[in-house]
Design an enzyme around this catalytic site. Sequence first.
Site, PDB file in Angstrom:
ATOM      1  N   ARG A 140       0.790  -1.097   0.080  1.00 42.75           N
ATOM      2  CA  ARG A 140       0.015   0.005   0.074  1.00 42.75           C
ATOM      3  C   ARG A 140       0.917   1.296   0.114  1.00 42.75           C
ATOM      4  NH1 ARG A 140      -2.283  -3.545   3.739  1.00 42.75           N
ATOM      5  NH2 ARG A 140      -4.414  -4.227   3.344  1.00 42.75           N
ATOM      6  N   LYS A 165      -2.134  -2.158   7.664  1.00 42.82           N
ATOM      7  CA  LYS A 165      -3.643  -2.194   7.927  1.00 42.82           C
ATOM      8  C   LYS A 165      -4.076  -3.055   8.921  1.00 42.82           C
ATOM      9  CE  LYS A 165      -7.952  -1.255   5.462  1.00 42.82           C
ATOM     10  NZ  LYS A 165      -8.450  -0.905   4.080  1.00 42.82           N
ATOM     11  N   HIS A 270      -2.674   2.826  -5.743  1.00 42.79           N
ATOM     12  CA  HIS A 270      -3.205   1.634  -5.365  1.00 42.79           C
ATOM     13  C   HIS A 270      -3.424   0.828  -6.696  1.00 42.79           C
ATOM     14  CE1 HIS A 270      -4.885  -0.007  -1.605  1.00 42.79           C
ATOM     15  NE2 HIS A 270      -5.458  -0.738  -2.276  1.00 42.79           N
ATOM     16  N   ARG A 273      -0.783  -1.516  -6.720  1.00 43.87           N
ATOM     17  CA  ARG A 273      -0.927  -2.779  -6.018  1.00 43.87           C
ATOM     18  C   ARG A 273      -2.094  -3.899  -6.357  1.00 43.87           C
ATOM     19  NH1 ARG A 273      -1.578  -4.628  -0.252  1.00 43.87           N
ATOM     20  NH2 ARG A 273      -3.692  -5.066   0.230  1.00 43.87           N
ATOM     21  N   HIS A 296      -4.813  -8.977   3.093  1.00 48.91           N
ATOM     22  CA  HIS A 296      -6.110  -9.152   3.184  1.00 48.91           C
ATOM     23  C   HIS A 296      -6.570  -9.646   4.453  1.00 48.91           C
ATOM     24  CE1 HIS A 296      -6.619  -7.929  -1.143  1.00 48.91           C
ATOM     25  NE2 HIS A 296      -6.547  -6.595  -0.374  1.00 48.91           N
ATOM     26  N   TYR A 305     -10.190  -9.806  -7.399  1.00 46.89           N
ATOM     27  CA  TYR A 305      -9.264  -9.757  -8.584  1.00 46.89           C
ATOM     28  C   TYR A 305      -9.771 -11.015  -9.499  1.00 46.89           C
ATOM     29  CZ  TYR A 305      -6.944  -6.616  -5.634  1.00 46.89           C
ATOM     30  OH  TYR A 305      -6.385  -5.389  -4.773  1.00 46.89           O
TER      31      TYR A 305
END
Length: 321
Positions: A140, A165, A270, A273, A296, A305
Amino acid sequence: MDMHSRPPKLMDRVKATMRVKRYSPRTEKTYCYWIRFFIRFHGVRHPLSMGAPEVKVFLEYLAMERHVAAATQNQALNALVFLYRHILEQPLGDIGEFSRAKRPRRLPVVLSHEQVTQVLSHLSGPMRLMGSLMYGSGLRLLETCRLRVQDIDFERQIVTVRAGKGAKDRTTLLPAICIPCLQQQISTAQRQLDCRLAHGREPVTLPYALGRKYPNAGTSLAWQWLFPASRPCFDDTGKVVLHHIHPSAVQKAVKHAMRAAALPRPGSCHTLRHSFATQLLSQGTDIRTVQELLGHKSLETTQIYTHVLGKGFAGVRSPLG
Protein backbone atom coordinates in the site's frame (compact mmCIF):
# COMPACT_ATOMS: atom_id res chain seq x y z
CA MET A 1 -12.94 24.31 40.98
CA ASP A 2 -9.27 23.65 40.37
CA MET A 3 -8.62 23.29 36.62
CA HIS A 4 -6.56 20.14 37.21
CA SER A 5 -9.49 18.43 38.97
CA ARG A 6 -11.91 18.89 36.06
CA PRO A 7 -12.83 15.71 34.22
CA PRO A 8 -11.30 15.49 30.73
CA LYS A 9 -13.43 16.68 27.82
CA LEU A 10 -15.23 14.11 25.71
CA MET A 11 -12.98 14.46 22.66
CA ASP A 12 -9.85 14.30 24.82
CA ARG A 13 -11.14 11.01 26.23
CA VAL A 14 -11.79 9.72 22.71
CA LYS A 15 -8.24 10.57 21.62
CA ALA A 16 -6.65 9.13 24.78
CA THR A 17 -8.59 5.85 24.46
CA MET A 18 -7.73 5.48 20.78
CA ARG A 19 -4.04 5.98 21.52
CA VAL A 20 -4.12 3.39 24.32
CA LYS A 21 -5.76 0.95 21.89
CA ARG A 22 -3.10 1.76 19.24
CA TYR A 23 -5.45 3.13 16.60
CA SER A 24 -3.68 4.87 13.73
CA PRO A 25 -3.50 8.70 13.69
CA ARG A 26 -5.62 8.69 10.53
CA THR A 27 -8.37 6.64 12.17
CA GLU A 28 -8.24 8.90 15.23
CA LYS A 29 -8.69 11.99 13.07
CA THR A 30 -11.56 10.38 11.11
CA TYR A 31 -13.44 9.12 14.19
CA CYS A 32 -13.14 12.52 15.89
CA TYR A 33 -14.57 14.18 12.77
CA TRP A 34 -17.65 11.94 12.71
CA ILE A 35 -18.28 12.21 16.46
CA ARG A 36 -18.15 16.03 16.28
CA PHE A 37 -20.39 15.98 13.20
CA PHE A 38 -22.94 13.76 15.03
CA ILE A 39 -22.99 16.08 18.06
CA ARG A 40 -23.43 19.22 15.91
CA PHE A 41 -26.12 17.54 13.80
CA HIS A 42 -28.24 17.01 16.93
CA GLY A 43 -27.87 20.59 18.18
CA VAL A 44 -24.74 20.09 20.31
CA ARG A 45 -26.47 17.63 22.62
CA HIS A 46 -24.22 15.41 24.72
CA PRO A 47 -24.10 11.84 23.32
CA LEU A 48 -25.14 10.50 26.75
CA SER A 49 -28.57 12.09 26.21
CA MET A 50 -28.87 10.29 22.88
CA GLY A 51 -28.70 6.73 21.64
CA ALA A 52 -29.61 4.34 18.84
CA PRO A 53 -32.58 6.39 17.47
CA GLU A 54 -30.41 9.51 17.05
CA VAL A 55 -27.62 7.47 15.44
CA LYS A 56 -30.13 5.99 12.99
CA VAL A 57 -31.42 9.46 12.02
CA PHE A 58 -27.86 10.70 11.51
CA LEU A 59 -26.88 7.74 9.30
CA GLU A 60 -30.00 8.19 7.19
CA TYR A 61 -29.21 11.89 6.79
CA LEU A 62 -25.74 10.99 5.49
CA ALA A 63 -27.18 8.57 2.93
CA MET A 64 -30.30 10.46 1.82
CA GLU A 65 -29.26 14.11 2.11
CA ARG A 66 -25.48 14.09 1.84
CA HIS A 67 -25.39 11.17 -0.66
CA VAL A 68 -22.23 9.76 0.91
CA ALA A 69 -20.66 6.51 -0.30
CA ALA A 70 -21.46 3.26 1.52
CA ALA A 71 -17.93 3.09 2.93
CA THR A 72 -18.29 6.63 4.32
CA GLN A 73 -21.58 5.78 6.04
CA ASN A 74 -19.99 2.66 7.56
CA GLN A 75 -17.05 4.77 8.74
CA ALA A 76 -19.42 7.14 10.57
CA LEU A 77 -21.25 4.18 12.13
CA ASN A 78 -17.96 2.62 13.33
CA ALA A 79 -16.94 5.92 14.94
CA LEU A 80 -20.22 6.16 16.87
CA VAL A 81 -20.15 2.50 17.91
CA PHE A 82 -16.63 3.14 19.29
CA LEU A 83 -17.85 6.24 21.15
CA TYR A 84 -20.75 4.50 22.89
CA ARG A 85 -18.94 1.24 23.60
CA HIS A 86 -15.50 2.41 24.73
CA ILE A 87 -15.97 6.00 25.92
CA LEU A 88 -19.53 6.23 27.26
CA GLU A 89 -19.70 2.50 28.13
CA GLN A 90 -23.29 2.36 26.88
CA PRO A 91 -23.22 0.09 23.80
CA LEU A 92 -25.75 1.12 21.17
CA GLY A 93 -27.22 -2.33 20.66
CA ASP A 94 -29.51 -2.86 17.68
CA ILE A 95 -29.95 0.34 15.67
CA GLY A 96 -32.61 -1.29 13.54
CA GLU A 97 -33.17 -0.93 9.83
CA PHE A 98 -31.94 2.32 8.30
CA SER A 99 -31.43 3.65 4.79
CA ARG A 100 -28.04 2.50 3.63
CA ALA A 101 -25.93 4.26 1.06
CA LYS A 102 -25.82 2.23 -2.14
CA ARG A 103 -22.63 0.24 -2.61
CA PRO A 104 -21.96 0.08 -6.36
CA ARG A 105 -19.98 -2.95 -7.45
CA ARG A 106 -16.87 -1.52 -9.08
CA LEU A 107 -13.95 -3.57 -10.29
CA PRO A 108 -10.52 -2.11 -9.57
CA VAL A 109 -8.48 -0.56 -12.36
CA VAL A 110 -5.55 -2.86 -13.21
CA LEU A 111 -2.69 -2.44 -15.65
CA SER A 112 -0.77 -4.95 -17.72
CA HIS A 113 2.91 -5.47 -17.00
CA GLU A 114 3.79 -3.42 -20.09
CA GLN A 115 1.56 -0.54 -18.96
CA VAL A 116 3.12 -0.55 -15.47
CA THR A 117 6.60 -0.48 -17.04
CA GLN A 118 5.48 2.49 -19.10
CA VAL A 119 4.24 4.32 -15.98
CA LEU A 120 7.47 3.60 -14.06
CA SER A 121 9.51 4.98 -16.96
CA HIS A 122 7.95 8.38 -16.25
CA LEU A 123 9.14 8.28 -12.62
CA SER A 124 12.71 8.82 -11.42
CA GLY A 125 14.84 8.44 -8.29
CA PRO A 126 13.08 7.45 -5.05
CA MET A 127 9.63 7.91 -6.63
CA ARG A 128 10.42 5.26 -9.23
CA LEU A 129 11.66 2.90 -6.53
CA MET A 130 8.50 3.46 -4.48
CA GLY A 131 6.32 2.79 -7.53
CA SER A 132 8.32 -0.37 -8.22
CA LEU A 133 7.72 -1.62 -4.67
CA MET A 134 3.98 -0.93 -4.82
CA TYR A 135 3.81 -3.03 -7.99
CA GLY A 136 6.57 -5.57 -7.33
CA SER A 137 5.77 -6.17 -3.64
CA GLY A 138 2.07 -5.31 -3.54
CA LEU A 139 2.58 -2.62 -0.90
CA ARG A 140 0.00 0.00 0.00
CA LEU A 141 1.08 3.62 -0.43
CA LEU A 142 1.45 4.30 3.31
CA GLU A 143 3.26 1.00 3.86
CA THR A 144 5.80 2.04 1.23
CA CYS A 145 6.28 5.47 2.82
CA ARG A 146 6.80 3.87 6.26
CA LEU A 147 9.54 1.45 5.24
CA ARG A 148 12.69 1.58 7.38
CA VAL A 149 16.14 0.30 6.45
CA GLN A 150 15.74 -2.77 8.68
CA ASP A 151 12.58 -3.83 6.80
CA ILE A 152 14.59 -4.82 3.71
CA ASP A 153 16.11 -8.31 3.78
CA PHE A 154 18.38 -8.72 0.76
CA GLU A 155 19.50 -12.25 1.67
CA ARG A 156 15.99 -13.74 1.80
CA GLN A 157 14.60 -11.22 -0.70
CA ILE A 158 11.66 -10.20 1.44
CA VAL A 159 10.14 -6.92 2.61
CA THR A 160 8.69 -6.75 6.12
CA VAL A 161 5.62 -4.56 6.52
CA ARG A 162 5.32 -3.46 10.13
CA ALA A 163 1.97 -2.37 11.60
CA GLY A 164 0.22 -2.40 8.23
CA LYS A 165 -3.54 -2.01 7.87
CA GLY A 166 -5.22 -3.50 10.95
CA ALA A 167 -1.94 -3.10 12.91
CA LYS A 168 -0.63 -6.38 11.47
CA ASP A 169 2.90 -7.29 10.43
CA ARG A 170 3.53 -9.34 7.30
CA THR A 171 6.26 -10.22 4.83
CA THR A 172 6.07 -9.96 1.07
CA LEU A 173 8.25 -10.37 -2.01
CA LEU A 174 11.30 -8.21 -2.70
CA PRO A 175 11.78 -7.93 -6.49
CA ALA A 176 15.39 -8.72 -7.42
CA ILE A 177 15.37 -5.87 -9.94
CA CYS A 178 14.89 -3.39 -7.07
CA ILE A 179 17.94 -4.55 -5.08
CA PRO A 180 20.56 -2.18 -6.64
CA CYS A 181 18.28 0.85 -6.18
CA LEU A 182 17.45 -0.19 -2.61
CA GLN A 183 21.14 -0.56 -1.78
CA GLN A 184 21.74 2.90 -3.20
CA GLN A 185 18.81 4.28 -1.17
CA ILE A 186 20.24 2.76 2.03
CA SER A 187 23.66 4.27 1.26
CA THR A 188 21.94 7.65 0.93
CA ALA A 189 20.20 7.09 4.27
CA GLN A 190 23.59 6.33 5.87
CA ARG A 191 25.12 9.55 4.48
CA GLN A 192 22.16 11.61 5.66
CA LEU A 193 22.35 10.02 9.12
CA ASP A 194 26.10 10.74 9.37
CA CYS A 195 25.45 14.36 8.38
CA ARG A 196 22.66 14.79 10.97
CA LEU A 197 24.77 13.25 13.72
CA ALA A 198 27.77 15.42 12.83
CA HIS A 199 25.68 18.58 13.11
CA GLY A 200 23.51 17.51 16.04
CA ARG A 201 20.35 17.77 13.97
CA GLU A 202 16.87 16.35 14.39
CA PRO A 203 16.38 12.67 15.32
CA VAL A 204 14.27 10.26 13.27
CA THR A 205 10.72 9.57 14.48
CA LEU A 206 10.35 6.26 16.31
CA PRO A 207 7.25 4.16 17.04
CA TYR A 208 5.59 4.27 20.46
CA ALA A 209 8.06 4.59 23.38
CA LEU A 210 11.00 3.02 21.57
CA GLY A 211 13.06 6.20 21.93
CA ARG A 212 12.86 5.96 25.73
CA LYS A 213 13.48 2.22 25.85
CA TYR A 214 16.43 2.34 23.44
CA PRO A 215 17.86 5.89 23.51
CA ASN A 216 20.33 5.13 20.69
CA ALA A 217 17.78 3.59 18.31
CA GLY A 218 17.24 6.89 16.50
CA THR A 219 20.95 7.11 15.67
CA SER A 220 21.19 3.59 14.19
CA LEU A 221 20.90 3.00 10.45
CA ALA A 222 18.35 0.22 10.94
CA TRP A 223 15.66 2.64 12.22
CA GLN A 224 16.15 5.30 9.54
CA TRP A 225 13.35 5.92 7.08
CA LEU A 226 14.07 4.44 3.68
CA PHE A 227 12.20 7.38 2.12
CA PRO A 228 12.64 10.36 4.49
CA ALA A 229 10.87 13.70 4.11
CA SER A 230 12.82 16.45 2.39
CA ARG A 231 12.76 18.58 5.54
CA PRO A 232 12.04 18.08 9.26
CA CYS A 233 8.71 18.74 10.96
CA PHE A 234 7.22 19.07 14.46
CA ASP A 235 5.93 15.98 16.28
CA ASP A 236 2.98 15.89 18.74
CA THR A 237 5.16 17.22 21.55
CA GLY A 238 6.50 20.13 19.50
CA LYS A 239 9.94 18.57 19.02
CA VAL A 240 11.66 18.89 15.63
CA VAL A 241 12.00 15.44 14.05
CA LEU A 242 12.62 13.80 10.68
CA HIS A 243 9.56 11.94 9.40
CA HIS A 244 8.98 9.80 6.29
CA ILE A 245 7.98 11.29 2.94
CA HIS A 246 4.40 12.52 2.83
CA PRO A 247 2.06 10.19 0.87
CA SER A 248 0.60 13.13 -1.06
CA ALA A 249 3.97 13.76 -2.73
CA VAL A 250 4.05 10.18 -4.01
CA GLN A 251 0.41 10.32 -5.14
CA LYS A 252 1.11 13.47 -7.13
CA ALA A 253 4.18 11.97 -8.84
CA VAL A 254 2.36 8.72 -9.74
CA LYS A 255 -0.68 10.60 -11.09
CA HIS A 256 1.59 12.67 -13.35
CA ALA A 257 3.29 9.45 -14.54
CA MET A 258 -0.09 7.81 -15.25
CA ARG A 259 -1.12 10.80 -17.37
CA ALA A 260 2.22 10.91 -19.17
CA ALA A 261 1.86 7.21 -20.03
CA ALA A 262 -1.40 8.05 -21.83
CA LEU A 263 -3.23 5.02 -20.43
CA PRO A 264 -6.79 4.26 -21.54
CA ARG A 265 -7.82 4.16 -17.85
CA PRO A 266 -5.38 6.13 -15.68
CA GLY A 267 -5.26 5.01 -12.05
CA SER A 268 -3.46 5.81 -8.81
CA CYS A 269 -0.84 4.36 -6.47
CA HIS A 270 -3.31 1.66 -5.45
CA THR A 271 -3.63 0.62 -9.10
CA LEU A 272 -0.03 -0.62 -8.89
CA ARG A 273 -0.97 -2.84 -5.93
CA HIS A 274 -4.07 -4.08 -7.78
CA SER A 275 -1.85 -4.94 -10.74
CA PHE A 276 0.51 -6.92 -8.47
CA ALA A 277 -2.42 -9.10 -7.35
CA THR A 278 -3.81 -9.75 -10.83
CA GLN A 279 -0.37 -10.55 -12.26
CA LEU A 280 0.23 -13.19 -9.55
CA LEU A 281 -3.20 -14.76 -10.00
CA SER A 282 -2.85 -14.86 -13.79
CA GLN A 283 0.42 -16.79 -13.29
CA GLY A 284 -1.50 -19.41 -11.31
CA THR A 285 -0.43 -18.32 -7.81
CA ASP A 286 -2.69 -19.76 -5.10
CA ILE A 287 -5.25 -17.17 -4.00
CA ARG A 288 -4.48 -17.80 -0.30
CA THR A 289 -0.83 -16.93 -0.95
CA VAL A 290 -1.88 -13.72 -2.71
CA GLN A 291 -4.15 -12.92 0.26
CA GLU A 292 -1.19 -13.25 2.65
CA LEU A 293 1.13 -11.17 0.47
CA LEU A 294 -1.45 -8.40 0.22
CA GLY A 295 -2.32 -8.54 3.92
CA HIS A 296 -6.06 -8.95 3.33
CA LYS A 297 -8.03 -9.96 6.41
CA SER A 298 -10.77 -11.62 4.34
CA LEU A 299 -10.37 -13.87 1.32
CA GLU A 300 -13.44 -12.15 -0.19
CA THR A 301 -11.37 -8.98 -0.62
CA THR A 302 -8.75 -10.89 -2.63
CA GLN A 303 -11.39 -12.69 -4.71
CA ILE A 304 -12.42 -9.42 -6.38
CA TYR A 305 -9.32 -9.81 -8.57
CA THR A 306 -10.60 -13.06 -10.02
CA HIS A 307 -13.45 -11.05 -11.61
CA VAL A 308 -10.95 -8.66 -13.17
CA LEU A 309 -8.96 -11.43 -14.82
CA GLY A 310 -11.78 -12.88 -16.93
CA LYS A 311 -10.61 -15.58 -19.34
CA GLY A 312 -7.00 -15.46 -18.15
CA PHE A 313 -7.76 -16.68 -14.63
CA ALA A 314 -6.41 -20.17 -13.85
CA GLY A 315 -6.51 -21.07 -17.55
CA VAL A 316 -10.31 -21.11 -17.69
CA ARG A 317 -11.71 -20.64 -21.20
CA SER A 318 -15.18 -19.90 -22.51
CA PRO A 319 -17.06 -23.01 -23.78
CA LEU A 320 -17.48 -21.14 -27.05
CA GLY A 321 -13.72 -21.10 -27.46
